[in-house]
Design a protein around this motif. Structure first.
Motif, PDB file in Angstrom:
ATOM      1  N   ASP A 249       0.810  -1.225   0.000  1.00 32.23           N
ATOM      2  CA  ASP A 249       0.000   0.000   0.000  1.00 32.23           C
ATOM      3  C   ASP A 249       0.845   1.278   0.000  1.00 32.23           C
ATOM      4  N   ALA A 250       2.151   1.135   0.046  1.00 33.21           N
ATOM      5  CA  ALA A 250       3.018   2.324   0.005  1.00 33.21           C
ATOM      6  C   ALA A 250       2.991   2.924  -1.394  1.00 33.21           C
ATOM      7  N   GLU A 251       3.202   4.223  -1.472  1.00 33.27           N
ATOM      8  CA  GLU A 251       3.175   4.875  -2.771  1.00 33.27           C
ATOM      9  C   GLU A 251       4.427   4.511  -3.567  1.00 33.27           C
ATOM     10  N   TYR A 252       4.219   4.291  -4.858  1.00 31.02           N
ATOM     11  CA  TYR A 252       5.300   3.886  -5.773  1.00 31.02           C
ATOM     12  C   TYR A 252       6.452   4.898  -5.786  1.00 31.02           C
ATOM     13  N   GLY A 253       6.117   6.181  -5.637  1.00 30.99           N
ATOM     14  CA  GLY A 253       7.138   7.236  -5.687  1.00 30.99           C
ATOM     15  C   GLY A 253       8.240   7.036  -4.651  1.00 30.99           C
ATOM     16  N   TYR A 254       7.891   6.488  -3.486  1.00 32.21           N
ATOM     17  CA  TYR A 254       8.908   6.275  -2.446  1.00 32.21           C
ATOM     18  C   TYR A 254       9.895   5.175  -2.850  1.00 32.21           C
ATOM     19  N   MET A 255       9.386   4.164  -3.556  1.00 26.77           N
ATOM     20  CA  MET A 255      10.293   3.112  -4.037  1.00 26.77           C
ATOM     21  C   MET A 255      11.295   3.703  -5.037  1.00 26.77           C
ATOM     22  N   VAL A 256      10.791   4.572  -5.913  1.00 29.27           N
ATOM     23  CA  VAL A 256      11.667   5.193  -6.905  1.00 29.27           C
ATOM     24  C   VAL A 256      12.710   6.079  -6.210  1.00 29.27           C
ATOM     25  N   ASP A 257      12.295   6.785  -5.150  1.00 29.71           N
ATOM     26  CA  ASP A 257      13.239   7.624  -4.394  1.00 29.71           C
ATOM     27  C   ASP A 257      14.392   6.783  -3.840  1.00 29.71           C
ATOM     28  N   VAL A 258      14.048   5.641  -3.256  1.00 26.57           N
ATOM     29  CA  VAL A 258      15.076   4.772  -2.655  1.00 26.57           C
ATOM     30  C   VAL A 258      15.975   4.201  -3.752  1.00 26.57           C
ATOM     31  N   PHE A 259      15.364   3.754  -4.834  1.00 26.83           N
ATOM     32  CA  PHE A 259      16.135   3.176  -5.935  1.00 26.83           C
ATOM     33  C   PHE A 259      17.083   4.223  -6.535  1.00 26.83           C
ATOM     34  N   ASP A 260      16.571   5.434  -6.701  1.00 30.87           N
ATOM     35  CA  ASP A 260      17.392   6.545  -7.234  1.00 30.87           C
ATOM     36  C   ASP A 260      18.575   6.831  -6.304  1.00 30.87           C
ATOM     37  N   GLU A 261      18.298   6.823  -5.007  1.00 25.34           N
ATOM     38  CA  GLU A 261      19.358   7.086  -4.020  1.00 25.34           C
ATOM     39  C   GLU A 261      20.438   6.001  -4.087  1.00 25.34           C
ATOM     40  N   LEU A 262      20.027   4.749  -4.171  1.00 26.84           N
ATOM     41  CA  LEU A 262      20.998   3.648  -4.226  1.00 26.84           C
ATOM     42  C   LEU A 262      21.830   3.712  -5.504  1.00 26.84           C
ATOM     43  N   ARG A 263      21.199   4.106  -6.598  1.00 24.87           N
ATOM     44  CA  ARG A 263      21.919   4.183  -7.876  1.00 24.87           C
ATOM     45  C   ARG A 263      22.940   5.320  -7.893  1.00 24.87           C
ATOM     46  N   GLN A 264      22.748   6.273  -6.975  1.00 22.69           N
ATOM     47  CA  GLN A 264      23.696   7.392  -6.918  1.00 22.69           C
ATOM     48  C   GLN A 264      24.860   7.142  -5.966  1.00 22.69           C
ATOM     49  N   ALA A 265      24.952   5.925  -5.455  1.00 24.73           N
ATOM     50  CA  ALA A 265      25.996   5.616  -4.467  1.00 24.73           C
ATOM     51  C   ALA A 265      27.389   5.915  -5.005  1.00 24.73           C
ATOM     52  N   LYS A 266      27.609   5.613  -6.249  1.00 23.71           N
ATOM     53  CA  LYS A 266      28.938   5.832  -6.855  1.00 23.71           C
ATOM     54  C   LYS A 266      29.354   7.303  -6.730  1.00 23.71           C
ATOM     55  N   ASP A 267      28.399   8.206  -6.944  1.00 20.24           N
ATOM     56  CA  ASP A 267      28.712   9.645  -6.865  1.00 20.24           C
ATOM     57  C   ASP A 267      28.786  10.122  -5.420  1.00 20.24           C
ATOM     58  N   LYS A 268      27.947   9.573  -4.564  1.00 17.46           N
ATOM     59  CA  LYS A 268      27.831  10.130  -3.210  1.00 17.46           C
ATOM     60  C   LYS A 268      28.800   9.505  -2.213  1.00 17.46           C
ATOM     61  N   ILE A 269      29.012   8.200  -2.287  1.00 12.04           N
ATOM     62  CA  ILE A 269      29.918   7.572  -1.310  1.00 12.04           C
ATOM     63  C   ILE A 269      31.075   6.855  -2.000  1.00 12.04           C
ATOM     64  N   ASP A 270      31.169   7.041  -3.324  1.00 10.82           N
ATOM     65  CA  ASP A 270      32.294   6.525  -4.101  1.00 10.82           C
ATOM     66  C   ASP A 270      32.370   4.991  -4.106  1.00 10.82           C
ATOM     67  N   ILE A 271      31.261   4.378  -3.911  1.00 12.03           N
ATOM     68  CA  ILE A 271      31.224   2.915  -4.044  1.00 12.03           C
ATOM     69  C   ILE A 271      29.849   2.524  -4.585  1.00 12.03           C
ATOM     70  N   GLU A 272      29.853   1.640  -5.550  1.00 12.04           N
ATOM     71  CA  GLU A 272      28.609   1.315  -6.244  1.00 12.04           C
ATOM     72  C   GLU A 272      27.831   0.223  -5.510  1.00 12.04           C
ATOM     73  N   VAL A 273      26.509   0.369  -5.505  1.00 11.65           N
ATOM     74  CA  VAL A 273      25.674  -0.721  -4.986  1.00 11.65           C
ATOM     75  C   VAL A 273      25.373  -1.621  -6.185  1.00 11.65           C
ATOM     76  N   LYS A 274      26.073  -2.735  -6.256  1.00 14.73           N
ATOM     77  CA  LYS A 274      25.997  -3.568  -7.467  1.00 14.73           C
ATOM     78  C   LYS A 274      24.798  -4.511  -7.454  1.00 14.73           C
ATOM     79  N   ASN A 275      24.320  -4.822  -6.276  1.00 17.61           N
ATOM     80  CA  ASN A 275      23.328  -5.876  -6.171  1.00 17.61           C
ATOM     81  C   ASN A 275      22.053  -5.340  -5.505  1.00 17.61           C
TER      82      ASN A 275
END
Lengths: 146, 147
Positions: free
Chosen positions: A106-132
């Protein structure tokens, strides 16, 4: 008696060409839409029960998304911008550490996209990629979750 | 002394190049035109990362009420009765073009269970790639254009 002949013009009549061209321009201007054609990509695993690697819940980071956008990471409530800092030491120890996103149905889809977007930016933000990154569906959860 | 008469000035606007300009504009519009296969208006989620979506991708749109529309990318999208119909649609699309990407155009406020059922159908249909359509997340937090 000499008959008078109408003189036939040898040129192609082009006087209406500009009118036709402007009509076409108006048509294209009206029908053209500059659509939003960008987004986040994600590759799907093969739906093969024999070859799909099973992720041990204990070995992964579980991000639960509740209704209203509350994030529970490994059992603790956490703001979105703190997730990567939490993940950094874990990813440094194991670069292939699985991160599971599990939104409430029942959670809104937009929050899932926010989390996914944040994880995909790991390379830029913490200099290590979330590969999995894994987003199991409800059917997969019913089949494999324990 | 008699002054020489001034050269007559043409009072008309020069229109000789108008057709050329018009045809250049036509060529521009013909090259850039993008016929949208799905005109559903949804409030897209915002993301900072946004990648170009390949042309002719198949579209699945979900509006806030959960209504789903599908398009193989060749024709205008059509509504489907429920998520279970997405599976047969996706199987058809993948059978005809195995590497075809799917675009998920879902409203940011739609309950996740609708998105979940669509993703599950795509996984079962052995789709390879999904694009989650989004709009630009601007620096000041204001939303960009609409979908």
């Amino acid at each position: 008696m000499k008959l008078k002949r109408d003189k036939i013009s040898e040129e192609i009549p082009t006087s209406s060409m500009a009118d036709i061209a402007f009509l076409l321009i108006i048509y294209f201007m009206v029908t053209t839409t500059f659509a939003a054609t960008r987004g986040l990509d994600f590759s799907l695993p093969k739906d093969d029960q024999d070859n799909t690697p099973l992720v041990d819940k204990e070995d992964s980071v579980l991000i639960e998304i509740l209704v209203g956008g509350v994030l529970i990471v490994d059992g603790r409530a956490m703001p979105l911008d703190a997730i990567l800092e939490y993940l950094k030491p874990k990813l440094e120890r194991n670069p292939r550490k699985p991160v599971i996103i599990r939104p409430n149905p029942d959670a809104e889809y937009g929050y899932m996209v926010d989390v996914f977007d944040e994880l995909r930016q790991a390379k830029d933000k913490i200099d290590i990629e979330v590969k999995n990154i894994s987003i199991p569906t409800q059917r997969e959860i019913d089949m494999f979750w324990y | 002394m008699r002054l020489k008469a001034r050269g007559t000035q043409n009072e008309g606007i020069p229109t000789a190049s108008m057709a050329d300009i018009a045809f250049l504009l036509i060529i521009f519009f013909m090259v850039t035109i993008n016929f949208e296969v799905d005109k559903t208006t949804v409030g897209l989620p915002t993301t900072e990362l946004r990648y170009e979506i390949p042309k002719k991708a198949a579209y699945i749109s979900i509006i806030a009420s959960g209504q789903i529309r599908v398009s193989s990318g060749e024709e205008i999208s059509v509504p489907v009765p429920g998520p279970e119909n997405v599976l047969s649609f996706a199987v058809d699309v993948v059978a005809n073009n195995p590497g075809k990407p799917f675009v998920l155009k879902a409203d940011k406020n739609v309950p996740y269970r609708y998105v979940d059922s669509v993703i599950d159908a795509l996984k079962q249909a052995r789709a390879e790639k999904i694009y989650l359509l989004s709009q630009q997340d601007t620096v000041d937090g204001a939303d960009g254009g609409d979908g």
